[in-house]
Scaffold this active site. Structure first.
Site, PDB file in Angstrom:
ATOM      1  N   HIS A  28      21.934  17.018  -2.633  1.00  9.18           N
ATOM      2  CA  HIS A  28      21.586  15.621  -2.259  1.00  9.18           C
ATOM      3  C   HIS A  28      20.087  15.744  -2.822  1.00  9.18           C
ATOM      4  CE1 HIS A  28      20.243  16.059   1.393  1.00  9.18           C
ATOM      5  NE2 HIS A  28      19.247  15.650   1.206  1.00  9.18           N
TER       6      HIS A  28
ATOM      7  N   LYS B  51      24.678  27.841   3.697  1.00 10.92           N
ATOM      8  CA  LYS B  51      24.655  28.898   4.599  1.00 10.92           C
ATOM      9  C   LYS B  51      25.475  30.303   3.902  1.00 10.92           C
ATOM     10  CE  LYS B  51      22.813  29.649   8.203  1.00 10.92           C
ATOM     11  NZ  LYS B  51      21.544  28.996   9.370  1.00 10.92           N
TER      12      LYS B  51
ATOM     13  N   ASP C 135      11.549  16.726   6.640  1.00 13.71           N
ATOM     14  CA  ASP C 135      11.611  16.093   5.710  1.00 13.71           C
ATOM     15  C   ASP C 135      10.792  17.709   4.872  1.00 13.71           C
ATOM     16  OD1 ASP C 135      11.381  13.321   5.681  1.00 13.71           O
ATOM     17  OD2 ASP C 135       9.257  13.293   6.778  1.00 13.71           O
TER      18      ASP C 135
ATOM     19  N   LYS D  27      19.805  24.664   0.517  1.00 11.16           N
ATOM     20  CA  LYS D  27      19.061  26.152   0.994  1.00 11.16           C
ATOM     21  C   LYS D  27      19.141  26.886   3.079  1.00 11.16           C
ATOM     22  CE  LYS D  27      14.778  28.692   1.863  1.00 11.16           C
ATOM     23  NZ  LYS D  27      15.235  29.433   2.536  1.00 11.16           N
TER      24      LYS D  27
ATOM     25  N   LYS E  30      19.159  19.030   8.904  1.00  9.42           N
ATOM     26  CA  LYS E  30      18.213  19.373   9.478  1.00  9.42           C
ATOM     27  C   LYS E  30      16.466  19.388   8.272  1.00  9.42           C
ATOM     28  CE  LYS E  30      18.413  24.258  11.475  1.00  9.42           C
ATOM     29  NZ  LYS E  30      18.697  25.834  11.710  1.00  9.42           N
TER      30      LYS E  30
ATOM     31  N   SER F  51      10.051  28.631   5.543  1.00 11.32           N
ATOM     32  CA  SER F  51      10.195  29.194   3.998  1.00 11.32           C
ATOM     33  C   SER F  51      10.299  28.347   3.214  1.00 11.32           C
ATOM     34  CB  SER F  51      12.161  28.882   4.692  1.00 11.32           C
ATOM     35  OG  SER F  51      13.167  30.102   5.143  1.00 11.32           O
TER      36      SER F  51
HETATM   37  N1  GLU Z   1      18.313  30.743   8.862  1.00 12.76           N
HETATM   38  C1  GLU Z   1      17.875  29.787   9.687  1.00 12.76           C
HETATM   39  C2  GLU Z   1      18.024  28.787   9.808  1.00 12.76           C
HETATM   40  O1  GLU Z   1      19.315  28.413  10.196  1.00 12.76           O
HETATM   41  C3  GLU Z   1      17.252  28.993   8.547  1.00 12.76           C
HETATM   42  C4  GLU Z   1      16.783  29.048   7.296  1.00 12.76           C
HETATM   43  C5  GLU Z   1      16.031  29.201   6.166  1.00 12.76           C
HETATM   44  O2  GLU Z   1      14.774  29.233   5.968  1.00 12.76           O
HETATM   45  O3  GLU Z   1      16.829  28.779   4.378  1.00 12.76           O
HETATM   46  O4  GLU Z   1      17.755  27.849  10.360  1.00 12.76           O
END
Ligand code: GLU
Length: 474
Positions: A68, A109, A102, A73, A97, A366
């Site tokens: 969306h 993943k 936001d 990420k 998350k 990130s």
């Molecule tokens: N692996 C981390 C998480 O589970 C960071 C993910 C990221 O920064 O994209 O939130």
């Protein structure tokens, strides 16, 4: 770290059960709920690597849960235990998350079945680069489409290899460095990324402690000073959480659970000393200044104010939940409390700060790193000197009017903020704001019985609105 995991349902089913309860508190169409539950797509890759003259075969996945918002990420996990179900569940958690805090990304993943401890650096580099190449080929790594980051078993080193592999193949992509986050500083990483998840966990706990009503729910009062804490897992997240709670908040870390057993001292452990010992010896056993318990699982059940599971999913489950004595569970790991355990713990009055909120610090920072990569400039480069000059002027005016400014304050004003200051305050702000949204929803909605459901409901609502506004409402 526990060795026994009673995952009464699969990890993905656990996440979906929470989703269903949260979605029922909202008015969203069944069609959209269906779309938001399953993985949008999953790419499985199997590839060979020649190691010591022999061919070894590796299997891995990159799951995209929701597009969306783009890019999607989420981290890449290296572990011998990774499964497709786990990667899909973790991708879903990334969607929720990011929406909750936001951060404008969809969820994804990755996971590779590999034991990084088994191979030397050169072999790990070859395996990582090959996995990265497979994902790059299919656009599962791309600064505009899908941006991995560190997770369990990976860190800045692996991110550097991935970024370099991407740039070797996409030499004309001016935003190439933004194909992955959590990179070393030398490769346009951002200060504070390594500690970000742990620091975010602490900022989230601090925000909880700012609200008397919420503390009362857990039978807690006062500040974090002197509060007893047990941490499971002294990896990147657990280490930084424990270290910051001990050194900045004055909390007492009374237990640290590691893979070979647990260390306990009710007078407080020194996190840094244990971390150094663990680095030297590879195990916690033998650490001279604490009691050692072979059965680390049992220490999860010890009395404490705050229990911080910072390792694997499913470690607090139907079997051990009735014996948990912590007042507050701060979920630093993804999915540490199963759906079944959640109900038991709530009945006992244990308050849980849920994973999709509490461990979002990693992806928040990130996001800052990715923005920095796309803008090709470090934060504050254009404004810092200007701000310092303005502060200097202000100090001079105040002093010429007889005001005495304490040296520590004038020094800070004259130094101006550096990039780490921006990262930490930006992270703090995001964590405060998201918790306030969660507690508002929790206290104002009678059908919502936990922060977990409140957090999930807010996330689903935000995603639903973004679908609706875009006109892609199923
Ligand atoms: N692996 C981390 C998480 O589970 C960071 C993910 C990221 O920064 O994209 O939130």
């Amino acid at each position: 770290m526990v060795t026994t995991v009673y995952q009464e349902k699969s990890f993905r089913e656990n996440v979906n059960l929470v989703f269903d309860i949260a979605a029922a508190t909202l008015e969203i169409s069944g069609g959209l709920a269906y779309v938001l539950k399953g993985a949008y797509n999953v790419y499985q890759v199997r590839f060979p690597v020649k190691i010591d003259g022999k061919i070894e075969s590796f299997i891995g996945w990159r799951a995209v849960h929701s597009e969306h918002k783009l890019p999607t990420k989420g981290g890449i996990r290296f572990s011998p235990l990774v499964t497709q179900d786990e990667v899909e569940a973790l991708a879903a958690l990334m969607t929720y998350k990011c929406a909750l805090v936001d951060v404008p990304y969809g969820g994804s993943k990755g996971g590779l079945v590999v034991d990084p401890k088994k191979y030397d650096d050169a072999v790990m580099e070859r395996i990582t680069r090959r996995f990265a190449f497979e994902l790059i080929k299919k656009n599962y790594i791309n600064p505009a489409i899908n941006v991995p980051a560190p997770d369990m078993g990976t860190g800045p080193r692996e991110m550097a290899w991935i970024a370099d592999t991407y740039m070797q193949h996409r030499t004309d992509d001016i935003n190439g460095l933004g194909c992955v986050t959590g990179k070393p500083l030398s490769l346009s990483g951002i200060p504070g990324r390594t500690e970000a998840t742990g620091r975010g966990v602490v900022y989230g706990i601090r925000e909880f402690f700012r609200h008397a009503e919420d503390k009362k729910l857990a039978g807690l009062e006062g500040t974090l000073e002197g509060k007893t804490v047990i941490v499971q897992g002294l990896g990147n997240v657990g280490y930084h959480t424990a270290k910051i709670l001990e050194s900045e908040d004055g909390a007492k870390i009374i237990g640290i659970i590691e893979s070979d057993g647990a260390l306990m001292d009710r007078n407080g452990l020194s996190v840094e000393t244990i971390n150094t010992y663990k680095k030297e010896h590879g195990v916690a056993k033998g650490f001279p200044d604490a009691q050692f318990f072979e059965n680390g699982d049992a220490i999860l059940e010890e009395e404490c104010d705050i229990l911080v599971p910072a390792a694997l999913e499913g470690v607090i489950h139907l079997e051990n939940a009735p014996r948990i004595k912590a007042k507050l569970i701060a979920e630093a790991a993804n999915g540490p409390v199963t759906f079944g355990a959640d109900a038991i713990l709530r009945q006992k009055g244990v308050v849980m700060i849920p994973d999709i909120y509490l461990n979002a610090g990693g992806v928040i920072v990130s996001y800052f790193e990715w923005i920095k990569n796309l803008s090709h400039i470090r934060f504050g480069r254009l404004t810092r000197r200007y701000d310092v000059n303005q502060n200097d002027l202000l100090l001079k005016v105040l002093e010429s009017n007889g005001h005495k400014i304490p040296p520590a304050i004038s020094e800070e004003l004259c130094n101006g903020p550096n990039e780490l200051d921006f990262v930490r305050t930006g992270l703090d702000d995001s964590m405060r704001e998201a918790f306030q949204q969660i507690r508002d929803r929790f206290w104002s909605h009678e059908k919502i019985e936990s922060y977990r459901i409140a957090a999930m409901a807010i996330a689903i609502e935000k995603i639903a609105i973004s679908y609706q506004d875009r006109g892609v409402y199923p």
